[in-house]
Design a protein around this motif. Structure first.
Motif, mmCIF file in Angstrom:
data_model
loop_
_atom_site.group_PDB
_atom_site.id
_atom_site.type_symbol
_atom_site.label_atom_id
_atom_site.label_comp_id
_atom_site.label_asym_id
_atom_site.label_seq_id
_atom_site.Cartn_x
_atom_site.Cartn_y
_atom_site.Cartn_z
ATOM 1 N N ALA A 157 79.664 12.836 49.777
ATOM 2 C CA ALA A 157 79.194 14.041 50.454
ATOM 3 C C ALA A 157 78.551 15.047 49.254
ATOM 4 O O ALA A 157 77.433 15.435 49.401
ATOM 5 N N LEU A 158 79.384 15.009 48.197
ATOM 6 C CA LEU A 158 78.668 15.939 47.242
ATOM 7 C C LEU A 158 77.342 15.146 46.544
ATOM 8 O O LEU A 158 76.340 15.929 46.300
ATOM 9 N N ILE A 159 77.516 14.000 46.457
ATOM 10 C CA ILE A 159 76.227 13.369 45.863
ATOM 11 C C ILE A 159 75.127 13.421 47.022
ATOM 12 O O ILE A 159 74.131 13.416 46.344
ATOM 13 N N LYS A 160 75.444 13.115 48.267
ATOM 14 C CA LYS A 160 74.431 13.298 49.213
ATOM 15 C C LYS A 160 73.655 14.859 49.297
ATOM 16 O O LYS A 160 72.431 15.029 49.190
ATOM 17 N N TYR A 163 77.049 7.639 39.513
ATOM 18 C CA TYR A 163 75.976 8.508 39.987
ATOM 19 C C TYR A 163 75.290 9.506 38.874
ATOM 20 O O TYR A 163 74.259 9.648 38.799
ATOM 21 N N LEU A 164 76.312 10.071 37.969
ATOM 22 C CA LEU A 164 75.865 10.832 37.108
ATOM 23 C C LEU A 164 75.119 10.098 35.976
ATOM 24 O O LEU A 164 74.052 10.480 35.261
ATOM 25 N N VAL A 213 71.370 9.660 37.224
ATOM 26 C CA VAL A 213 70.296 10.652 37.361
ATOM 27 C C VAL A 213 70.296 11.412 36.271
ATOM 28 O O VAL A 213 69.839 12.636 36.128
ATOM 29 N N THR A 214 70.901 11.112 35.086
ATOM 30 C CA THR A 214 70.709 11.928 33.647
ATOM 31 C C THR A 214 70.505 10.924 32.764
ATOM 32 O O THR A 214 70.515 9.741 32.919
ATOM 33 N N GLY A 215 69.916 11.536 31.490
ATOM 34 C CA GLY A 215 69.217 10.634 30.604
ATOM 35 C C GLY A 215 68.208 9.737 30.941
ATOM 36 O O GLY A 215 67.587 10.039 32.044
ATOM 37 N N GLY A 216 67.400 9.322 29.827
ATOM 38 C CA GLY A 216 66.018 8.548 30.141
ATOM 39 C C GLY A 216 65.123 9.395 30.607
ATOM 40 O O GLY A 216 64.830 10.307 29.912
ATOM 41 N N LYS A 217 64.158 9.091 31.592
ATOM 42 C CA LYS A 217 63.362 10.188 31.874
ATOM 43 C C LYS A 217 63.899 11.398 32.768
ATOM 44 O O LYS A 217 63.040 12.420 33.014
ATOM 45 N N PHE A 218 65.333 11.558 32.811
ATOM 46 C CA PHE A 218 65.760 12.705 33.678
ATOM 47 C C PHE A 218 66.483 13.556 32.617
ATOM 48 O O PHE A 218 66.455 13.237 31.219
#
Length: 241
Positions: free
Chosen positions: A52-55, A210-211, A214-219
């Motif tokens: 739910a937090l991810i959504k 999930y983390l 969505v982190t690292g690379g182009k983020f």
């Protein structure tokens, strides 16, 4: 003195500047997936809560991306209607300071302030010889320069406020507020993921996966305070009591 061209403030193509942070090791996130259950005494599978937090974070990101596009389109429309690229700030000691009004608002405004300060500091330093001969006269000259610099900085502030008023009247203020508010909401959603104290290994693994996605690379990487919150969330409840 000749006019000096320095980058100055403008709200240009938006960047997620508030997400830019010091680089962090991905080890803190990887540790979530392999760490033993810190809350083994709590027989709860809270994967659904993590999901739910991810959504919520994904929804916040989607809202931000929409606001980002709208703000960029408004920027293009504004500069199509107002093609000037710079404003001139007249200096009390002669000449003028160029205020470039496109891209990276706060950064370029700060650059302009620094350029004006540098110009006046150079004038103060040129009084060294006079100070040896007539200290009182040199002090008076410095005081005059101080007052002149304050006037010029006030002129800069008034000029930028007038530019902001033009943008607001054009309609850019609304899209900029939406950009800022959705960016803040996206941050809060990511903070919620980092601070959540998982009660099961499965939830920890879901969060870590999930983390890492969505982190690292182009983020942007997690900011330092988020890393600390993430590590604190892995501590056993007994250790925090």
């Amino acid at each position: 003195m000749p006019n000096t061209s320095v980058r100055a403030a403008a709200e240009g193509m938006p960047k997620i500047t508030r997400r830019h942070a010091l680089m962090m090791s991905s080890g803190a996130i990887v540790a979530l997936a392999v760490a033993p259950n810190a809350h083994a005494a709590v027989a709860v599978d809270d994967v659904s809560e993590v999901r739910a937090l991810i959504k919520a974070h994904r929804d916040a990101e989607a809202a931000f991306e929409k606001a980002l596009v709208a703000d960029g389109e408004m920027e293009e429309a504004y500069f199509a209607a107002h093609p000037e690229r710079e404003l001139l700030i007249p200096l009390s000691i002669g000449g003028a300071q160029s205020l470039y009004i496109r891209f990276e608002a706060q950064e370029y405004l700060d650059d302009c302030v620094k350029a004006i300060a540098s110009t006046y500091n150079a004038k103060r330093q040129s009084l060294a010889a006079l100070r040896q001969i007539a200290p009182a006269l040199a002090n008076d000259a410095v005081a005059t320069l101080d007052r002149a610099e304050a006037v010029d900085l006030s002129t800069l502030d008034a000029t930028w406020k007038a530019e902001q008023a033009k943008r607001k009247a054009f309609g850019w203020g609304k899209t900029r507020r939406a950009y800022n508010s959705t960016c803040d909401a996206m941050h809060r959603a990511l903070d919620a993921i980092c601070t959540y104290r998982c009660s099961s290994p499965a939830a920890n693994r879901a969060r870590a996966a999930y983390l890492l996605k969505v982190t690292g690379g182009k983020f942007a990487d997690l900011e330092n305070y988020q890393v600390r919150a993430l590590l604190r969330s892995m501590r056993a409840r007994e250790a925090q009591s």
